[in-house]
Write a protein that holds these residues in place. Structure first.
Motif, PDB file in Angstrom:
ATOM      1  N   TRP A 112       0.831  -1.208   0.000  1.00 24.83           N
ATOM      2  CA  TRP A 112       0.000   0.000   0.000  1.00 24.83           C
ATOM      3  C   TRP A 112       0.863   1.254   0.000  1.00 24.83           C
ATOM      4  N   TYR A 113       1.968   1.231   0.720  1.00 22.58           N
ATOM      5  CA  TYR A 113       2.864   2.386   0.712  1.00 22.58           C
ATOM      6  C   TYR A 113       3.523   2.554  -0.651  1.00 22.58           C
ATOM      7  N   LYS A 114       3.878   1.444  -1.286  1.00 21.40           N
ATOM      8  CA  LYS A 114       4.427   1.518  -2.644  1.00 21.40           C
ATOM      9  C   LYS A 114       3.406   2.116  -3.599  1.00 21.40           C
ATOM     10  N   LEU A 121       0.991   6.580  -6.904  1.00 21.34           N
ATOM     11  CA  LEU A 121      -0.101   7.531  -7.115  1.00 21.34           C
ATOM     12  C   LEU A 121       0.382   8.970  -6.978  1.00 21.34           C
ATOM     13  N   ALA A 122       1.296   9.192  -6.028  1.00 22.78           N
ATOM     14  CA  ALA A 122       1.851  10.540  -5.861  1.00 22.78           C
ATOM     15  C   ALA A 122       2.572  10.976  -7.129  1.00 22.78           C
ATOM     16  N   THR A 123       3.292  10.043  -7.757  1.00 23.85           N
ATOM     17  CA  THR A 123       3.987  10.360  -9.014  1.00 23.85           C
ATOM     18  C   THR A 123       2.995  10.749 -10.104  1.00 23.85           C
ATOM     19  N   ILE A 161       1.328  14.257  -9.257  1.00 22.13           N
ATOM     20  CA  ILE A 161       2.257  15.366  -9.490  1.00 22.13           C
ATOM     21  C   ILE A 161       2.496  15.537 -10.990  1.00 22.13           C
ATOM     22  N   SER A 162       2.593  14.412 -11.693  1.00 20.66           N
ATOM     23  CA  SER A 162       2.788  14.474 -13.149  1.00 20.66           C
ATOM     24  C   SER A 162       1.597  15.139 -13.830  1.00 20.66           C
ATOM     25  N   ALA A 163       0.385  14.796 -13.378  1.00 15.90           N
ATOM     26  CA  ALA A 163      -0.815  15.399 -13.966  1.00 15.90           C
ATOM     27  C   ALA A 163      -0.857  16.899 -13.702  1.00 15.90           C
ATOM     28  N   VAL A 193      10.791  14.080 -10.871  1.00 12.22           N
ATOM     29  CA  VAL A 193       9.904  13.839  -9.724  1.00 12.22           C
ATOM     30  C   VAL A 193       9.913  12.370  -9.323  1.00 12.22           C
ATOM     31  N   ARG A 194       9.803  11.500 -10.332  1.00  6.25           N
ATOM     32  CA  ARG A 194       9.796  10.066 -10.054  1.00  6.25           C
ATOM     33  C   ARG A 194      11.110   9.623  -9.414  1.00  6.25           C
TER      34      ARG A 194
END
Length: 350
Positions: A15-17, A22-24, A27-29, A61-62
């Motif tokens: 879930w943390y992965k 999802l954060a990537t 932020i990308s969007a 970012v990634r």
């Protein structure tokens, strides 16, 4: 302990992965809306340049998220799986235990990535040596396509094998991470047929799962982008990022549990052949560097263990000494079973 049981009891890492993935994407969007929106003000050329800048920014970012946050989650998962396979029990609080083990073992992200890079490079270089055997069939019509498919499977499989070698560093806590990682690569070299065969069985699952997940997500993004008349290429890129996040979180974790169960299961029955160290150093520059770093005699530079560093420096003197069924190396002071030709601590000839 079965891979299925380990996977289910360490699901918190998955879930943390996924959160990192999802954060990537989010932020990308956001970056897409800002950068491409500004670029479109300058016409079609500006929009195209904006997409290129957005891709570069997304890559940064990634990398940042994976370098500073993802490594701790990934390495912690490896540590807990290795412990579970070797001890037969998953810790009650796997996330906290995994983070503590990683901090104790590697101290900083830079040390972890240094070991990870050397192990990954060594495993791939050794596999390239084995791949040269396929050149014998170079004149057979159509064999290149078959070999390329085979190499694709192997390259994906190796990504899990080098993580298994890293897992061995958490089991052998009494020596430096570089030394344990080198031992882990040697164990792979001695069991490469079985381990690569087990990895190849799961590679097809990885490829099929990623394709299906990507197509489903792209269908969603594609319909959404088409409704707003946005670039479908961007929709596919975002779908690929999200699919990668799901793969990283769940698919990779499942296969990692299966591979580490296979790898750690081979460890107890493997008597390390110390003459392999010299042979592998000759075949792989990365392994040679890994091996040499393991002989530096400064465990403090790798993980928190000042006491062990002092003990090592005190014992690394004198001549080879024989005790009750033991032989002590004159180079590093490590105890070895009598009758052996090479030291288990440094590989020197006894």
């Amino acid at each position: 302990m079965s891979a299925r049981s380990i996977y289910s009891k360490t699901m918190v890492f998955c879930w943390y992965k996924l959160l990192i993935g999802l954060a990537t994407v989010l932020i990308s969007a956001a970056l897409f809306g800002i950068i491409v929106g500004i670029g479109s003000l300058f016409g079609e050329d500006g929009g195209g340049i904006g997409i290129i800048i957005w891709l570069c920014a997304t890559g940064v970012v990634r990398f940042a998220l994976m370098h500073y946050f993802g490594y701790m989650i990934k390495a912690g998962h490896i540590a807990v799986i290795a412990t579970a396979v070797s001890s037969g029990k998953v810790p009650d609080n796997p996330l906290d235990v995994g983070k503590r083990m990683v901090k104790e073992r590697f101290v900083t992200a830079n040390v972890y990535f240094a070991v990870d890079g050397l192990v990954s490079g060594a495993v791939k270089q050794l596999q390239n040596v084995l791949d040269k055997a396929g050149n014998f069939f170079g004149g057979v019509p159509g064999i290149d396509a078959v070999m390329n498919v085979g190499k694709l499977f192997i390259s994906i499989s190796l990504g899990y094998i080098d993580e298994c070698c890293l897992g061995y560093t958490f089991v052998k806590k009494e020596q430096s991470a570089f030394k344990s990682a080198a031992d882990g690569v040697v164990i792979y070299a001695q069991n490469w047929k079985k381990l690569l065969k087990d990895a190849a069985k799961t590679t097809a699952v990885v490829i099929a799962s990623v394709v299906v997940v990507t197509l489903i997500i792209f269908l969603f993004f594609g319909l959404l982008f088409r409704a707003f008349n946005w670039n479908l290429l961007v929709a596919f890129i975002l779908a690929a990022f999200l699919a990668y996040g799901i793969k990283f979180a769940f698919i990779d974790s499942w296969i990692l549990a299966k591979m580490m169960t296979s790898y750690m299961g081979a460890v107890p029955g493997t008597v390390i052949s110390f003459d392999l160290y010299g042979k592998l150093c000759g075949l792989s520059a990365k392994f040679k560097e890994l091996f040499q770093k393991g002989q530096d005699g400064n465990p403090q530079a790798v993980y928190a263990g000042a006491g062990e560093a002092a003990a090592t420096s005190e014992s690394a003197v004198g001549k080879t000494v024989s005790g009750e069924g033991m032989v002590y190396c004159g180079q590093c002071g490590a105890a070895n079973a009598s009758g052996g030709m090479y030291c288990g601590g440094c590989g020197a000839k006894l």
